[in-house]
Design a protein around this motif. Structure first.
Motif, PDB file in Angstrom:
ATOM      1  N   LEU A  99     -11.582  -7.232  13.802  1.00 60.22           N
ATOM      2  CA  LEU A  99     -11.016  -6.926  12.309  1.00 60.22           C
ATOM      3  C   LEU A  99      -9.512  -7.411  12.251  1.00 60.22           C
ATOM      4  O   LEU A  99      -8.541  -7.047  13.024  1.00 60.22           O
ATOM      5  N   THR A 100      -9.190  -8.054  11.043  1.00 61.62           N
ATOM      6  CA  THR A 100      -7.682  -8.757  11.039  1.00 61.62           C
ATOM      7  C   THR A 100      -7.398  -8.408   9.397  1.00 61.62           C
ATOM      8  O   THR A 100      -8.167  -8.188   8.704  1.00 61.62           O
ATOM      9  N   ASP A 101      -5.863  -8.375   9.576  1.00 62.82           N
ATOM     10  CA  ASP A 101      -5.426  -8.111   8.127  1.00 62.82           C
ATOM     11  C   ASP A 101      -5.489  -9.238   7.480  1.00 62.82           C
ATOM     12  O   ASP A 101      -4.851 -10.364   7.674  1.00 62.82           O
ATOM     13  N   PHE A 102      -6.370  -9.274   6.275  1.00 57.19           N
ATOM     14  CA  PHE A 102      -6.605 -10.399   5.480  1.00 57.19           C
ATOM     15  C   PHE A 102      -5.154 -10.709   4.352  1.00 57.19           C
ATOM     16  O   PHE A 102      -5.138 -11.871   3.659  1.00 57.19           O
ATOM     17  N   ALA A 103      -4.230  -9.977   4.178  1.00 57.21           N
ATOM     18  CA  ALA A 103      -2.961  -9.986   3.485  1.00 57.21           C
ATOM     19  C   ALA A 103      -2.136 -11.139   4.066  1.00 57.21           C
ATOM     20  O   ALA A 103      -1.599 -11.713   3.115  1.00 57.21           O
ATOM     21  N   ASN A 104      -2.268 -11.494   5.176  1.00 61.60           N
ATOM     22  CA  ASN A 104      -1.304 -12.421   5.631  1.00 61.60           C
ATOM     23  C   ASN A 104      -1.749 -13.921   5.529  1.00 61.60           C
ATOM     24  O   ASN A 104      -1.893 -14.654   6.673  1.00 61.60           O
ATOM     25  N   CYS A 105      -2.228 -14.141   4.436  1.00 61.21           N
ATOM     26  CA  CYS A 105      -2.713 -15.710   4.237  1.00 61.21           C
ATOM     27  C   CYS A 105      -2.486 -15.826   2.543  1.00 61.21           C
ATOM     28  O   CYS A 105      -2.323 -14.640   1.668  1.00 61.21           O
ATOM     29  N   PHE A 106      -2.159 -16.984   2.273  1.00 62.54           N
ATOM     30  CA  PHE A 106      -1.468 -17.253   0.603  1.00 62.54           C
ATOM     31  C   PHE A 106      -2.869 -17.268  -0.030  1.00 62.54           C
ATOM     32  O   PHE A 106      -3.714 -18.403  -0.025  1.00 62.54           O
ATOM     33  N   ASN A 107      -3.040 -16.318  -1.100  1.00 67.83           N
ATOM     34  CA  ASN A 107      -4.049 -16.246  -2.125  1.00 67.83           C
ATOM     35  C   ASN A 107      -3.904 -17.332  -3.085  1.00 67.83           C
ATOM     36  O   ASN A 107      -2.825 -17.317  -4.153  1.00 67.83           O
ATOM     37  N   VAL A 108      -4.306 -18.522  -3.155  1.00 69.97           N
ATOM     38  CA  VAL A 108      -3.990 -19.593  -4.114  1.00 69.97           C
ATOM     39  C   VAL A 108      -4.329 -18.919  -5.489  1.00 69.97           C
ATOM     40  O   VAL A 108      -3.589 -19.552  -6.532  1.00 69.97           O
ATOM     41  N   ASN A 109      -5.044 -18.022  -5.686  1.00 68.68           N
ATOM     42  CA  ASN A 109      -5.229 -17.530  -7.314  1.00 68.68           C
ATOM     43  C   ASN A 109      -4.018 -16.860  -7.444  1.00 68.68           C
ATOM     44  O   ASN A 109      -3.904 -16.595  -8.994  1.00 68.68           O
ATOM     45  N   HIS A 110      -2.946 -16.669  -6.567  1.00 67.07           N
ATOM     46  CA  HIS A 110      -1.679 -16.148  -6.925  1.00 67.07           C
ATOM     47  C   HIS A 110      -0.912 -17.001  -7.996  1.00 67.07           C
ATOM     48  O   HIS A 110      -0.043 -16.570  -8.535  1.00 67.07           O
ATOM     49  N   LEU A 111      -1.223 -18.344  -8.129  1.00 69.97           N
ATOM     50  CA  LEU A 111      -0.601 -19.296  -8.770  1.00 69.97           C
ATOM     51  C   LEU A 111      -0.637 -19.060 -10.248  1.00 69.97           C
ATOM     52  O   LEU A 111       0.119 -19.701 -11.220  1.00 69.97           O
ATOM     53  N   ILE A 112      -1.747 -18.118 -10.692  1.00 68.05           N
ATOM     54  CA  ILE A 112      -1.779 -18.263 -12.147  1.00 68.05           C
ATOM     55  C   ILE A 112      -2.308 -16.710 -12.627  1.00 68.05           C
ATOM     56  O   ILE A 112      -2.950 -16.333 -11.599  1.00 68.05           O
ATOM     57  N   THR A 113      -2.215 -16.446 -13.589  1.00 66.36           N
ATOM     58  CA  THR A 113      -2.782 -15.230 -13.993  1.00 66.36           C
ATOM     59  C   THR A 113      -3.360 -15.477 -15.541  1.00 66.36           C
ATOM     60  O   THR A 113      -3.187 -16.174 -16.083  1.00 66.36           O
ATOM     61  N   PHE A 114      -4.443 -14.495 -15.619  1.00 67.58           N
ATOM     62  CA  PHE A 114      -5.077 -14.525 -16.918  1.00 67.58           C
ATOM     63  C   PHE A 114      -5.012 -13.023 -17.497  1.00 67.58           C
ATOM     64  O   PHE A 114      -5.106 -12.123 -17.059  1.00 67.58           O
ATOM     65  N   LYS A 115      -4.875 -13.334 -18.946  1.00 63.75           N
ATOM     66  CA  LYS A 115      -4.951 -12.147 -19.953  1.00 63.75           C
ATOM     67  C   LYS A 115      -5.442 -12.493 -21.231  1.00 63.75           C
ATOM     68  O   LYS A 115      -5.038 -13.325 -21.986  1.00 63.75           O
ATOM     69  N   ALA A 116      -6.571 -11.626 -21.372  1.00 58.93           N
ATOM     70  CA  ALA A 116      -7.432 -11.989 -22.770  1.00 58.93           C
ATOM     71  C   ALA A 116      -8.021 -13.391 -22.721  1.00 58.93           C
ATOM     72  O   ALA A 116      -7.733 -13.895 -23.947  1.00 58.93           O
ATOM     73  N   GLY A 117      -8.133 -13.859 -21.509  1.00 54.33           N
ATOM     74  CA  GLY A 117      -8.861 -15.361 -21.414  1.00 54.33           C
ATOM     75  C   GLY A 117      -7.779 -16.391 -21.411  1.00 54.33           C
ATOM     76  O   GLY A 117      -8.017 -17.455 -21.480  1.00 54.33           O
ATOM     77  N   LYS A 118      -6.421 -16.227 -21.580  1.00 56.42           N
ATOM     78  CA  LYS A 118      -5.413 -17.063 -21.644  1.00 56.42           C
ATOM     79  C   LYS A 118      -4.760 -17.063 -20.369  1.00 56.42           C
ATOM     80  O   LYS A 118      -4.282 -15.984 -19.591  1.00 56.42           O
ATOM     81  N   SER A 119      -4.456 -18.461 -19.794  1.00 57.49           N
ATOM     82  CA  SER A 119      -3.745 -18.375 -18.285  1.00 57.49           C
ATOM     83  C   SER A 119      -2.319 -18.555 -18.654  1.00 57.49           C
ATOM     84  O   SER A 119      -1.550 -19.062 -19.646  1.00 57.49           O
ATOM     85  N   LYS A 120      -1.416 -18.026 -17.648  1.00 58.03           N
ATOM     86  CA  LYS A 120      -0.226 -18.248 -17.522  1.00 58.03           C
ATOM     87  C   LYS A 120       0.268 -18.508 -16.041  1.00 58.03           C
ATOM     88  O   LYS A 120      -0.254 -17.750 -14.998  1.00 58.03           O
ATOM     89  N   ASP A 121       1.079 -19.592 -16.099  1.00 57.25           N
ATOM     90  CA  ASP A 121       1.557 -19.884 -14.687  1.00 57.25           C
ATOM     91  C   ASP A 121       2.543 -18.941 -14.059  1.00 57.25           C
ATOM     92  O   ASP A 121       3.252 -18.132 -14.783  1.00 57.25           O
ATOM     93  N   ASN A 122       2.196 -18.699 -12.932  1.00 57.06           N
ATOM     94  CA  ASN A 122       3.092 -17.660 -12.147  1.00 57.06           C
ATOM     95  C   ASN A 122       4.375 -18.510 -11.211  1.00 57.06           C
ATOM     96  O   ASN A 122       4.049 -19.117 -10.139  1.00 57.06           O
TER      97      ASN A 122
END
Length: 319
Positions: A99-122
């Motif tokens: 069992l390993t800690d999966f926090a310590n890798c870069f989640n590529v989804n972190h590059l962008i956020t969605f709110k009400a179907g609209k994307s915004k660059d992080n």
């Protein structure tokens, strides 16, 4: 006549030996084919029940992890659940893994956020990812193409960025298979392979440190479980270009971990306002890498597990 009889006798003997030899070879090959068929039949039988064994194993794991982490909530280098091989004996099979800690890798989804179907660059995440790529000695042009193409794949418009690509490329004869950008967060890491610039890093060390948390843009580093190989992640997080300094910080982290982010920052004279990403002292997402052994057969699998706010655990992906 005697000489002729002896010749015939010798000929018959040699012929008999050759026949016996040929029959032995045929019998041997038939035996191999027979046992191979038995082996194949056994494998097909195991393959048919492997999924059931995996479900049984995962149900057990969720309860096991909950019980162990309720006893010792610290996700650090001292917690035995993360530092020892886990072996469990069931009635008719053996489960072993880690069992390993999966926090310590870069989640590529972190590059962008969605709110009400609209994307915004992080923007902070983009800067962090750029530094991470450069820390892994990915050249500047490849870095810009990787970032822009990933963002174009996820964002909600059809306008290509300077180094990006949109539907005009993916749906053309230049790309196989023809497809359209997803306009959503990634669900699985394999989706990244549709992006042409990813080919330049999929065989590099950084590929192992990129991950996807399905349909989630969350990302943080758990400073208490970082290993030496995570020095690139930490270096980019604290804007420290000297990888040796980052490695030293990981080495000097107490085995029981820091009790707060403030304690970590003060220990290494860092300022929180300088950090492009979030740091934490624990984690809520884990990867189990396991093997099921059953009657001489084995089945490898990976399961991503998340801790919920109600302290229950659920499976969020099967890799």
């Amino acid at each position: 006549m005697t000489m002729l009889f002896k010749k015939r006798k010798g000929f018959v003997l040699i012929s008999t030996m050759l026949i016996v030899l040929m029959l032995s070879v045929i019998a041997s090959e038939m035996s191999k084919a027979f046992f191979l068929d038995i082996r194949k039949e056994g494998y097909l039988s195991f393959d048919a029940i492997a999924h059931t064994k995996r479900i049984e194993s995962e149900k057990f794991l969720l309860n096991f992890i909950k019980r162990e982490l309720n006893k010792n909530t610290n996700v650090n280098k001292q917690n035995p659940i993360f530092n020892e091989d886990l072996i469990f004996q069931f009635d008719d099979f053996i489960l072993q893994g880690s069992l390993t800690d999966f926090a310590n890798c870069f989640n590529v989804n972190h590059l962008i956020t969605f709110k009400a179907g609209k994307s915004k660059d992080n923007l902070k995440a983009i800067k962090y990812f750029e530094d991470l790529l450069l820390n892994y000695e990915i050249n500047y042009l490849d870095t810009e193409q990787i970032i822009d193409q990933i963002l174009d794949w996820m964002d909600d418009d059809d306008v290509p960025r300077n180094n990006g690509a949109e539907n005009y490329f993916y749906a053309s004869q230049l790309h196989y298979p023809r497809e359209y950008t997803s306009k959503r967060l990634f669900i699985n890491k394999s989706e990244l392979l549709a992006i042409p610039s990813i080919n330049r890093i999929k065989n590099r060390d950084i590929w192992k440190k990129l991950c996807i948390i399905p349909m989630s843009s969350n990302f943080y580093l758990n400073i208490n479980s970082l290993q030496d190989g995570d020095k690139y992640l930490l270096s980019s997080a604290i804007s420290q270009s000297n990888l040796n300094e980052a490695a030293l910080m990981i080495k000097e982290t107490p085995i029981e971990g820091f009790s707060s982010i403030k304690e970590f920052l003060e220990a290494f004279n860092l300022q929180e306002k300088e950090l492009p990403i979030a740091l934490d002292i624990s984690s809520n997402i884990f990867l189990f890498n396991g093997t099921i052994s059953y009657q001489g057969f084995s089945y490898n699998f990976k399961t991503l597990i998340k801790k919920e706010n109600n302290f229950n655990y659920r499976i969020i992906d099967r890799l």
